[in-house]
Design a protein around this motif. Structure first.
Motif, mmCIF file in Angstrom:
data_model
loop_
_atom_site.group_PDB
_atom_site.id
_atom_site.type_symbol
_atom_site.label_atom_id
_atom_site.label_comp_id
_atom_site.label_asym_id
_atom_site.label_seq_id
_atom_site.Cartn_x
_atom_site.Cartn_y
_atom_site.Cartn_z
ATOM 1 N N PHE A 1 0.874 -1.174 0.000
ATOM 2 C CA PHE A 1 0.000 0.000 0.000
ATOM 3 C C PHE A 1 0.911 1.223 0.000
ATOM 4 N N ASP A 2 1.063 1.826 -1.162
ATOM 5 C CA ASP A 2 2.017 2.931 -1.311
ATOM 6 C C ASP A 2 1.318 4.266 -1.109
ATOM 7 N N PHE A 3 1.921 5.110 -0.295
ATOM 8 C CA PHE A 3 1.357 6.436 -0.039
ATOM 9 C C PHE A 3 2.483 7.382 0.356
ATOM 10 N N LYS A 4 2.183 8.669 0.326
ATOM 11 C CA LYS A 4 3.139 9.659 0.798
ATOM 12 C C LYS A 4 2.803 9.988 2.250
ATOM 13 N N PHE B 1 -1.446 16.907 1.715
ATOM 14 C CA PHE B 1 -0.842 17.382 2.978
ATOM 15 C C PHE B 1 0.446 16.591 3.182
ATOM 16 N N THR B 2 1.437 16.896 2.355
ATOM 17 C CA THR B 2 2.671 16.119 2.326
ATOM 18 C C THR B 2 3.879 17.037 2.430
ATOM 19 N N LEU B 3 5.030 16.448 2.706
ATOM 20 C CA LEU B 3 6.255 17.226 2.877
ATOM 21 C C LEU B 3 6.641 17.942 1.586
ATOM 22 N N PRO B 4 7.267 19.134 1.709
ATOM 23 C CA PRO B 4 7.754 19.830 0.510
ATOM 24 C C PRO B 4 8.809 18.975 -0.203
ATOM 25 N N GLU B 5 8.886 19.146 -1.525
ATOM 26 C CA GLU B 5 9.891 18.416 -2.307
ATOM 27 C C GLU B 5 11.298 18.766 -1.828
ATOM 28 N N HIS C 1 9.376 8.561 8.503
ATOM 29 C CA HIS C 1 9.855 8.430 7.120
ATOM 30 C C HIS C 1 11.213 9.129 6.950
ATOM 31 N N LEU C 2 11.313 10.354 7.432
ATOM 32 C CA LEU C 2 12.576 11.094 7.331
ATOM 33 C C LEU C 2 13.691 10.369 8.088
ATOM 34 N N HIS C 3 13.366 9.900 9.288
ATOM 35 C CA HIS C 3 14.358 9.247 10.144
ATOM 36 C C HIS C 3 14.822 7.916 9.541
ATOM 37 N N ASN C 4 13.874 7.110 9.110
ATOM 38 C CA ASN C 4 14.195 5.775 8.585
ATOM 39 C C ASN C 4 15.045 5.821 7.328
ATOM 40 N N HIS C 5 14.827 6.848 6.517
ATOM 41 C CA HIS C 5 15.544 6.938 5.240
ATOM 42 C C HIS C 5 16.749 7.870 5.297
ATOM 43 N N GLY C 6 17.032 8.401 6.486
ATOM 44 C CA GLY C 6 18.186 9.279 6.638
ATOM 45 C C GLY C 6 18.111 10.505 5.737
ATOM 46 N N ILE C 7 16.894 11.026 5.543
ATOM 47 C CA ILE C 7 16.707 12.186 4.657
ATOM 48 C C ILE C 7 17.140 13.456 5.388
ATOM 49 N N ALA C 8 18.023 14.210 4.751
ATOM 50 C CA ALA C 8 18.485 15.470 5.358
ATOM 51 C C ALA C 8 17.294 16.411 5.500
ATOM 52 N N HIS C 9 17.220 17.056 6.642
ATOM 53 C CA HIS C 9 16.072 17.939 6.890
ATOM 54 C C HIS C 9 16.509 19.105 7.767
ATOM 55 N N PRO C 10 15.780 20.215 7.708
ATOM 56 C CA PRO C 10 16.039 21.326 8.627
ATOM 57 C C PRO C 10 15.526 20.971 10.021
ATOM 58 N N ASN C 11 15.515 21.935 10.917
ATOM 59 C CA ASN C 11 14.941 21.699 12.248
ATOM 60 C C ASN C 11 13.449 21.382 12.119
ATOM 61 N N ILE C 12 12.997 20.406 12.907
ATOM 62 C CA ILE C 12 11.581 20.044 12.938
ATOM 63 C C ILE C 12 11.093 20.187 14.374
#
Length: 238
Positions: free
Chosen positions: A33-36, A105-109, A133-144
């Motif tokens: 089941f694929d979703f954003k 209602f999804t994260l900015p590109e 999702h960000l944590h599991n994939h090691g996606i660089a992100h600003p402060n959250i």
């Protein structure tokens, strides 16, 4: 093309708090089941003769993991036919008619500005999905900053899990805020928290999810702070 309805099977139910349940739903017809993160599903519940009065939408609380199972978190609303049916009639093995994933209602590109996830109650669901999702994939992100408002500590959803992420995930802050209870954490309403954090007026993206009153007030306050309304994204509950 309108989304097609399909069948989901409830595989597990956990009582999360005195009035909130977590539901795991598997979609047998799909291998995954694929979703954003941030999207929702709509359920067609047997609670009314008119079709549009049977539909209830819930943000997906789990993160995309390649399986055909998702998690929803649902609070029992007094007098709410949808949540009453789900929380009192549905058991493991119940089949549900559903469609999705839906919503933008999804994260900015591009993750450049600091992210402020502001929620009340079950409004934490899409932010739980996004953060994992960000944590599991090691996606660089600003402060959250996840600012989660409730009346009492017993109402806070996924508290231990979010505190663990707070400890493990650089740049992620979990700030639970209680309006009716004296405790060691933040007291009052969510608005004072982001107003303090943004005293420097740095660039920010705002994601709001929860009750209409909170969202209406947040929109007014954020614009009054000088931010553009295009910086504000929202998902309304109730």
């Amino acid at each position: 093309m309108p989304e097609k309805w399909f069948t989901g099977v409830v595989t597990k139910i956990v009582e999360e708090t005195y009035n909130t349940k977590r539901f795991w739903i598997r979609v047998p017809d799909r291998s995954s089941f694929d979703f954003k993160p941030g999207q929702f599903v709509t359920l067609d519940l047997p609670i009314h003769e008119k079709m549009n009065k049977r539909w209830r939408s819930y943000s997906i609380a789990s993160h995309p993991n390649g399986t055909n199972e998702i998690e929803l978190v649902i609070v029992l609303l007094e007098g709410g036919p949808g949540s009453t049916y789900l929380c009192t009639q549905v058991t493991e093995g119940t089949e549900l008619t559903m469609r999705g994933p839906l919503g933008v209602f999804t994260l900015p590109e591009v993750l450049e500005k600091d992210l402020f996830f502001i929620c009340t109650g079950t409004g934490i669901a899409p932010f739980r999905s996004m953060t994992h999702h960000l944590h599991n994939h090691g996606i660089a992100h600003p402060n959250i900053y996840l600012i989660s408002g409730s009346r009492y500590e017993k109402d806070l959803l996924y508290k231990e899990e979010m505190m663990k992420l707070h400890a493990e995930m650089p740049g992620f802050q979990y700030i639970p805020t209680l309006s009716r209870e004296d405790w060691s954490g933040r007291k009052g309403y969510v608005h004072a928290v982001y107003e303090e954090l943004l005293a420097d007026k740095r660039p920010a993206n705002f994601f709001l999810c929860g009750w209409k009153a909170m969202i209406d007030e947040a929109k007014q306050k954020i614009v009054a702070m000088g931010y553009d309304r295009h910086d504000i994204h929202l998902e309304l509950y109730g």
